[in-house]
Design a protein around this motif. Structure first.
Motif, PDB file in Angstrom:
ATOM      1  N   ASP A   1      10.985 -16.180  33.039  1.00 23.63           N
ATOM      2  CA  ASP A   1      11.649 -17.149  32.925  1.00 23.63           C
ATOM      3  C   ASP A   1      11.584 -18.563  32.471  1.00 23.63           C
ATOM      4  O   ASP A   1      10.030 -18.632  32.753  1.00 23.63           O
ATOM      5  CB  ASP A   1      12.683 -17.695  34.220  1.00 23.63           C
ATOM      6  CG  ASP A   1      12.574 -17.395  35.029  1.00 23.63           C
ATOM      7  OD1 ASP A   1      11.064 -17.726  35.179  1.00 23.63           O
ATOM      8  OD2 ASP A   1      13.302 -16.861  36.472  1.00 23.63           O
TER       9      ASP A   1
ATOM     10  N   GLU B   1      10.911 -20.989  34.296  1.00 22.30           N
ATOM     11  CA  GLU B   1       9.891 -21.858  35.222  1.00 22.30           C
ATOM     12  C   GLU B   1       8.283 -20.892  35.417  1.00 22.30           C
ATOM     13  O   GLU B   1       7.893 -21.423  35.369  1.00 22.30           O
ATOM     14  CB  GLU B   1      10.672 -21.729  36.715  1.00 22.30           C
ATOM     15  CG  GLU B   1      11.350 -22.359  36.809  1.00 22.30           C
ATOM     16  CD  GLU B   1      12.793 -21.884  36.467  1.00 22.30           C
ATOM     17  OE1 GLU B   1      12.680 -20.832  35.635  1.00 22.30           O
ATOM     18  OE2 GLU B   1      13.893 -22.635  36.444  1.00 22.30           O
TER      19      GLU B   1
ATOM     20  N   THR C   1       6.655 -22.125  32.175  1.00 27.31           N
ATOM     21  CA  THR C   1       5.991 -23.622  32.458  1.00 27.31           C
ATOM     22  C   THR C   1       5.431 -23.233  33.602  1.00 27.31           C
ATOM     23  O   THR C   1       3.594 -24.234  33.253  1.00 27.31           O
ATOM     24  CB  THR C   1       6.746 -24.342  33.828  1.00 27.31           C
ATOM     25  OG1 THR C   1       7.708 -24.353  32.003  1.00 27.31           O
ATOM     26  CG2 THR C   1       6.540 -25.692  33.988  1.00 27.31           C
ATOM     27  N   LEU C   2       4.850 -22.663  34.083  1.00 29.03           N
ATOM     28  CA  LEU C   2       3.561 -22.178  35.171  1.00 29.03           C
ATOM     29  C   LEU C   2       1.972 -21.688  34.220  1.00 29.03           C
ATOM     30  O   LEU C   2       1.413 -21.948  34.427  1.00 29.03           O
ATOM     31  CB  LEU C   2       4.010 -21.015  36.484  1.00 29.03           C
ATOM     32  CG  LEU C   2       4.846 -21.939  37.468  1.00 29.03           C
ATOM     33  CD1 LEU C   2       4.886 -20.744  38.856  1.00 29.03           C
ATOM     34  CD2 LEU C   2       3.601 -23.176  37.709  1.00 29.03           C
TER      35      LEU C   2
END
Length: 426
Positions: free
Chosen positions: A191, A193, A196-197
């Motif tokens: 997803d 998040e 983004t990591l």
């Protein structure tokens, strides 16, 4: 040693287990409470109703038959067939042992007669239990199914995070300083998040790779530029040794040769430390007393104008499997500090089986100075302008000790001197 922390999946299982246990406990308590209400309230009210109903008809018809059903049996207190256990019971509710059972007994007095109603509540209790278990199982099934679905959805949601953590944990830095990783398997199901990591880690890995490569290039260039003049100096000194020199000149050349060799060893040690590698293993044990004695003589040559009182104490010849040049660097830096910060020059060196203790009688250090002693470029405030050096000695010693798994301990008191203990863990 700290225990390894549990993963997210373990915590999810734990939370779900606690939730289901609490739900089951509350449900069971509710069913048990309902059964007790049925037994203690509804049954007693039913017996009161049975007794009132009987007395109403008995008042009109004295020949009214006593109640007799599958679970309810009525007696008059003066009946000939009254069980022995029921004789003498008082008005109210009682639980009486009768025929391997313990039925509920209701006693009432009217019209000069005593009515005893015996109710076999065991069967009703069993029915209440059976009718409670079926709804309980159904309710628990309804509760457990959404809980399990929620758990699986939560686990699926954090699965990319767990995979990302494992992938990052298994990354090994190669000789080329490449710490990149293939996240294609995770990116397809991740997803926003997690993506983004991943992007943050990729950016971080590129920056680290860039810095590490730049550091390696600098180390390589520095090594070349430092070794070149040393090689020239060694060649020149070798030529000088072949010349017909006076005795004083020969001493100077000999001293220059030792300094160049020491400089070469120091460069090798610093380059080793800059590569973040563990020091080389020593196959043969070295004579610690001989090495320390040689370093003491070098210290004396470096301070020809001072009458240094350096005492070497050792009960016997001590051998240890430690890299000689790293050990020499540590001893030299500690001795230099002792000489620089001790105007009297009274220094004691004690060597035991796996430990070297260097103690001076100088001005000592405060607690604040002790806390900063391993900081690069730090020198004691009171000697900042009077001592030579750059304040790197103890930082180098500390780095070598960490790399070699040695122990170093510095103890000091103002006006009483400083003691440095270097301990080897072979």
């Amino acid at each position: 040693m700290r225990n390894k922390p549990k993963g997210i999946n373990h915590k999810l299982f734990k939370v779900m287990g606690i939730q289901l246990a609490l739900i089951s406990l509350v449900t069971l308590l509710s069913v048990y409470g309902a059964a007790k209400v049925v037994e203690d309230v509804l049954i007693k009210e039913a017996l009161d109703g049975e007794a009132d109903f009987f007395w109403q008809h008995y008042e009109k018809d004295k020949t009214k038959a006593l109640p007799k059903t599958l679970n309810l049996t009525g007696y008059f207190a003066d009946s000939k067939n009254l069980p022995e256990a029921l004789k003498g019971v008082k008005e109210g509710y009682h639980s009486v042992a009768l025929d391997d059972d313990k039925p509920l007994v209701h006693v009432s007095n009217r019209f000069g007669k005593t009515l005893i109603l015996v109710f076999k509540e065991g069967q009703v209790a069993r029915l209440a239990f059976y009718f409670g278990v079926a709804p309980l199982a159904f309710v628990l099934l309804i509760i457990y199914l959404p809980a399990w679905i929620s758990f699986m959805m939560s686990r699926r949601a954090i699965s990319p995070v767990v995979k990302l953590a494992k992938l990052v944990d298994n990354i090994e830095i190669s000789e080329t300083a490449d710490i990149s990783a293939d996240f294609s398997e995770i990116e397809g199901k991740a997803d926003a998040e997690v993506l983004t990591l991943i992007k943050a880690f990729e950016h971080y890995s590129k920056e680290v790779t860039h810095y590490v490569r730049r550091e390696k290039n600098f180390t390589r260039y520095a090594s070349h530029e430092l070794r070149t003049p040393l090689a020239v100096m060694k060649g020149s000194i070798a030529l000088l040794t072949k010349q017909d020199l006076s005795e004083n000149s020969q001493k100077i050349v000999s001293r220059m040769s030792k300094v160049v060799n020491d400089m070469e060893r120091l460069i090798d040690a610093l380059l080793l430390l800059s590569r973040n590698e563990k020091g080389p293993a020593q196959d043969e044990a070295i004579d610690l007393v001989e090495v320390v004695n040689a370093e003491i003589e070098k210290i004396r040559l470096n301070y020809p104008s001072r009458d240094l009182a350096i005492t070497l104490n050792s009960e016997a010849i001590v051998h240890s499997k430690v890299p000689q040049y790293l050990f020499s660097i540590c001893v030299t830096n500690i001795l230099n500090n002792a000489v620089n910060y001790d105007e009297t020059g009274h220094i004691n060196v004690t060597i035991t089986e796996n430990k070297v203790v260097i103690k001076d009688s100088g001005q000592g250090m405060s607690e604040n100075e002790l806390e900063r002693i391993y900081n690069p470029f730090y020198r004691g405030e009171q000697f900042r302008d009077t001592t030579k050096g750059f304040g790197l000695g103890m930082a180098i010693v500390k780095t070598i000790c960490e790399r070699m798994s040695w122990e170093i301990k510095v103890e000091s008191q103002l006006s009483k001197g400083t003691k440095v203990t270097l301990k080897f863990n072979e």
